[in-house]
Design a protein around this motif. Structure first.
Motif, PDB file in Angstrom:
ATOM      1  N   ASN A   1       0.827  -1.210   0.000  1.00 25.62           N
ATOM      2  CA  ASN A   1       0.000   0.000   0.000  1.00 25.62           C
ATOM      3  C   ASN A   1       0.863   1.262   0.000  1.00 25.62           C
ATOM      4  OD1 ASN A   1      -2.377  -1.460   0.038  1.00 25.62           O
ATOM      5  ND2 ASN A   1      -2.482  -1.530   2.276  1.00 25.62           N
ATOM      6  N   ILE A   2       1.994   1.201   0.767  1.00 25.97           N
ATOM      7  CA  ILE A   2       2.891   2.355   0.789  1.00 25.97           C
ATOM      8  C   ILE A   2       3.490   2.584  -0.601  1.00 25.97           C
ATOM      9  CG2 ILE A   2       5.091   3.202   1.687  1.00 25.97           C
ATOM     10  CD1 ILE A   2       4.387   1.895   4.341  1.00 25.97           C
ATOM     11  N   SER A   3       3.904   1.475  -1.220  1.00 23.77           N
ATOM     12  CA  SER A   3       4.458   1.606  -2.577  1.00 23.77           C
ATOM     13  C   SER A   3       3.411   2.158  -3.542  1.00 23.77           C
ATOM     14  CB  SER A   3       4.950   0.235  -3.067  1.00 23.77           C
ATOM     15  OG  SER A   3       5.963  -0.271  -2.228  1.00 23.77           O
ATOM     16  N   LEU A   4       2.181   1.632  -3.419  1.00 27.04           N
ATOM     17  CA  LEU A   4       1.108   2.119  -4.285  1.00 27.04           C
ATOM     18  C   LEU A   4       0.802   3.591  -4.000  1.00 27.04           C
ATOM     19  CD1 LEU A   4      -1.057   1.490  -6.405  1.00 27.04           C
ATOM     20  CD2 LEU A   4      -2.557   0.732  -4.546  1.00 27.04           C
ATOM     21  N   LEU A   5       0.816   3.946  -2.704  1.00 24.85           N
ATOM     22  CA  LEU A   5       0.550   5.336  -2.330  1.00 24.85           C
ATOM     23  C   LEU A   5       1.643   6.266  -2.850  1.00 24.85           C
ATOM     24  CD1 LEU A   5      -1.242   7.313  -0.750  1.00 24.85           C
ATOM     25  CD2 LEU A   5       0.109   6.794   1.289  1.00 24.85           C
TER      26      LEU A   5
ATOM     27  N   LYS B   1       3.544   5.715  -5.369  1.00 25.88           N
ATOM     28  CA  LYS B   1       3.394   5.799  -6.831  1.00 25.88           C
ATOM     29  C   LYS B   1       2.254   6.744  -7.202  1.00 25.88           C
ATOM     30  CE  LYS B   1       2.677   2.900 -10.924  1.00 25.88           C
ATOM     31  NZ  LYS B   1       2.452   1.510 -11.417  1.00 25.88           N
ATOM     32  N   THR B   2       1.141   6.630  -6.436  1.00 29.35           N
ATOM     33  CA  THR B   2      -0.004   7.508  -6.701  1.00 29.35           C
ATOM     34  C   THR B   2       0.357   8.968  -6.444  1.00 29.35           C
ATOM     35  OG1 THR B   2      -1.507   5.723  -6.062  1.00 29.35           O
ATOM     36  CG2 THR B   2      -2.408   7.944  -6.105  1.00 29.35           C
ATOM     37  N   ASN B   3       1.095   9.207  -5.349  1.00 31.67           N
ATOM     38  CA  ASN B   3       1.520  10.584  -5.045  1.00 31.67           C
ATOM     39  C   ASN B   3       2.410  11.140  -6.141  1.00 31.67           C
ATOM     40  OD1 ASN B   3       0.100  10.750  -2.665  1.00 31.67           O
ATOM     41  ND2 ASN B   3       1.787  10.026  -1.397  1.00 31.67           N
ATOM     42  N   GLN B   4       3.333  10.281  -6.599  1.00 38.33           N
ATOM     43  CA  GLN B   4       4.208  10.741  -7.684  1.00 38.33           C
ATOM     44  C   GLN B   4       3.408  11.058  -8.936  1.00 38.33           C
ATOM     45  OE1 GLN B   4       7.134   7.665  -8.186  1.00 38.33           O
ATOM     46  NE2 GLN B   4       8.183   8.126  -6.246  1.00 38.33           N
ATOM     47  N   GLU B   5       2.418  10.196  -9.224  1.00 34.86           N
ATOM     48  CA  GLU B   5       1.594  10.447 -10.407  1.00 34.86           C
ATOM     49  C   GLU B   5       0.773  11.718 -10.234  1.00 34.86           C
ATOM     50  OE1 GLU B   5      -0.707   6.924 -10.805  1.00 34.86           O
ATOM     51  OE2 GLU B   5       0.911   5.739 -11.723  1.00 34.86           O
ATOM     52  N   LEU B   6       0.260  11.932  -8.991  1.00 37.89           N
ATOM     53  CA  LEU B   6      -0.514  13.149  -8.755  1.00 37.89           C
ATOM     54  C   LEU B   6       0.362  14.389  -8.857  1.00 37.89           C
ATOM     55  CD1 LEU B   6      -2.816  12.050  -5.779  1.00 37.89           C
ATOM     56  CD2 LEU B   6      -3.512  12.564  -8.126  1.00 37.89           C
ATOM     57  N   GLU B   7       1.575  14.310  -8.282  1.00 41.34           N
ATOM     58  CA  GLU B   7       2.485  15.454  -8.382  1.00 41.34           C
ATOM     59  C   GLU B   7       2.866  15.717  -9.833  1.00 41.34           C
ATOM     60  OE1 GLU B   7       5.762  14.699  -5.846  1.00 41.34           O
ATOM     61  OE2 GLU B   7       4.597  14.815  -3.988  1.00 41.34           O
TER      62      GLU B   7
END
Length: 480
Positions: free
Chosen positions: A224-228, A230-236
């Motif tokens: 979940n941390i890795s997914l989060l 990755k999601t944060n990086q995609e959002l940024e």
């Protein structure tokens, strides 16, 4: 009432230990009583043996005298009466020593000694030549004396037998209880041991189950941390790209509106000019908002490799230099003390202090000269009442930025750090509501904290808490 497993085991082992100690103590009493009984029996046998020897030697001496009187054969007087008396006296002294711990027997021995002394005299006199009448009289006196001695000996033997009987009864009492007590205590100890084994086995299995669950949860958490991340990086990345993409149409709108104003402003009616001005103002605000969003998205991109010791005094001078024109225009007075070296990102710290000072300048109280005072404290995590053991031993710098501006209601102290949150309308104070959100993001990325305290019409105080050094333990503790 529910007791924890470790308390149950502790109580069980305490009971088992108590039972074993009680059984051991009872076994000791039984063994001691057995030894005492054996000692008393040996003592009684020894006393009886000595009394029997004395009685036998007296009777042998008396028989020797009778044989001498009947036959006049001197061989009956060998050994002599003196020798026989000495032997009897030796036995008596040993018997005296043997019963030294028994006052009752000692009193009987005192009486026996008187009888023996009388008997010694009779033996001495019996060994001499005498008439038949005298011999008969001596024999009768000897028999009476011997009867008294036998009676005394029987009394002493009876006393020893009574003591042996008492010891035997006490031993019998303990021996009757000993087997059930040992059996019951052994069964109790075995039951407690089996119960403890079952509880420990169950606890061990539960621990294994919990560890397996923890490993599973940890694996899921890592995913979940890795997914989060990755999601944060995609959002940024999305925010960064979207902001850049939005810049192009804004530039075109700005360009077209400028051309429209230059070519056709004189030909447009007043209401059209007013609409055009409002459009230009909206484009300007949109450009500022996009730039702030870009800054906000970059504020979280801080890696440990970019951390280095930052001289906060030099950094503050640079911030004041950037705000020099505004400070002069607003007639702002800033005082500050010497700040320490703080490990972190110098670019982020620059943005942090610039936003906080710009915020204080923006919300200056009308008609009152704005004064800003910056000071600090060096504290440990324990003094800051941080519960984490790692952070409790870490040194922190608490920086106060105090101003005498318009302040705010303390009820909004948390809200002002949220993105796009404003306490005043756009017509009253300009801004996008992102500046303080960026400050919070910067302090969070440095494992720090930021708080605000407002006093309406009196001013505000922003408190920034930052660790003096950054390390992996601080990051893990801050994340926890």
């Amino acid at each position: 009432m529910h007791f924890p497993v470790h308390k149950k085991i502790r109580v069980g082992f305490f009971i088992a230990f108590t039972v074993i100690v009680a059984a051991s103590l009872f076994s000791y009493l039984v063994a001691k009583n057995l030894l005492d009984n054996a000692g008393r029996l040996n003592h009684a046998i020894e006393v009886s043996k000595r009394l029997e020897v004395i009685s036998r030697q007296l009777k042998e001496a008396e028989s020797a005298i009778r044989g001498y009187n009947l036959t006049s054969d001197s061989s009956f007087l060998n050994p002599s009466m003196q020798e026989r008396s000495r032997r009897i006296e030796n036995e008596y002294m040993q018997l005296r020593s043997l019963t030294a711990d028994n006052p009752r027997q000692q009193r009987h021995l005192d009486t026996l000694r008187q009888l023996l002394l009388i008997k010694y005299r009779q033996l001495m006199m019996g060994g001499e030549t005498a008439t038949q009448d005298k011999q008969q009289s001596s024999v009768r006196e000897g028999e009476r004396s011997m009867d008294r001695i036998d009676h005394k000996v029987q009394q002493m033997v009876h006393i020893e037998e009574t003591l042996v009987q008492e010891k035997s009864e006490l031993f019998h009492f303990f021996s009757v209880l000993w087997v059930p007590v040992i059996l019951i205590s052994s069964l109790v100890a075995i039951m407690i041991g089996v119960y403890s084994y079952i509880i420990l086995t169950r606890e061990f299995r539960l621990q294994l189950h919990i560890e397996n669950k923890m490993r599973s949860y940890q694996h899921d958490l890592q995913q979940n941390i890795s997914l989060l991340n990755k999601t944060n990086q995609e959002l940024e990345q999305f925010a960064y790209v979207a902001s850049h993409d939005l810049q192009e149409p804004l530039r075109k709108i700005s360009t077209f509106s400028d051309r429209l104003q230059m070519k056709y402003k004189e030909q447009l009616p007043p209401d059209a000019v007013q609409l055009l001005d409002r459009m230009v103002s909206a484009v300007s605000r949109m450009r500022v908002l996009i730039n702030d969003l870009l800054i906000f998205s970059r504020a979280g991109r801080i890696t440990p490799e970019s951390f280095k010791p930052v001289d906060m005094n030099i950094l503050l001078q640079e911030v004041l230099s950037d705000l020099e024109v505004t400070l002069e225009e607003k007639n702002v007075q800033i005082t500050y003390d010497q700040l320490p070296l703080i490990e972190g990102s110098d670019t982020s710290f620059h943005q942090l202090f610039q936003n906080l000072l710009a915020n204080a300048i923006k919300f200056a109280y009308p008609g009152r000269r704005l004064t800003i005072h910056i000071h600090h404290q060096i504290l440990t995590g324990a003094e800051l009442e941080l519960k984490n053991e790692v952070l409790a031993q870490t040194a922190f710098c608490r920086i106060y930025i105090e101003d005498n501006g318009i302040g705010f209601d303390q009820a909004y102290a948390e809200r002002i750090f949220q993105i796009f949150q404003r306490l005043h309308g756009i017509s009253e104070y300009s801004g996008t509501g992102i500046g303080l959100a960026i400050c919070k993001k910067i302090t969070d990325s440095h494992n720090g904290y930021i708080h605000a305290y407002g006093y309406p019409d009196k001013g505000a105080t922003f408190v920034v808490v930052l660790p003096l050094t950054q390390n992996r333990k601080n990051e893990e503790a801050g994340a926890g």
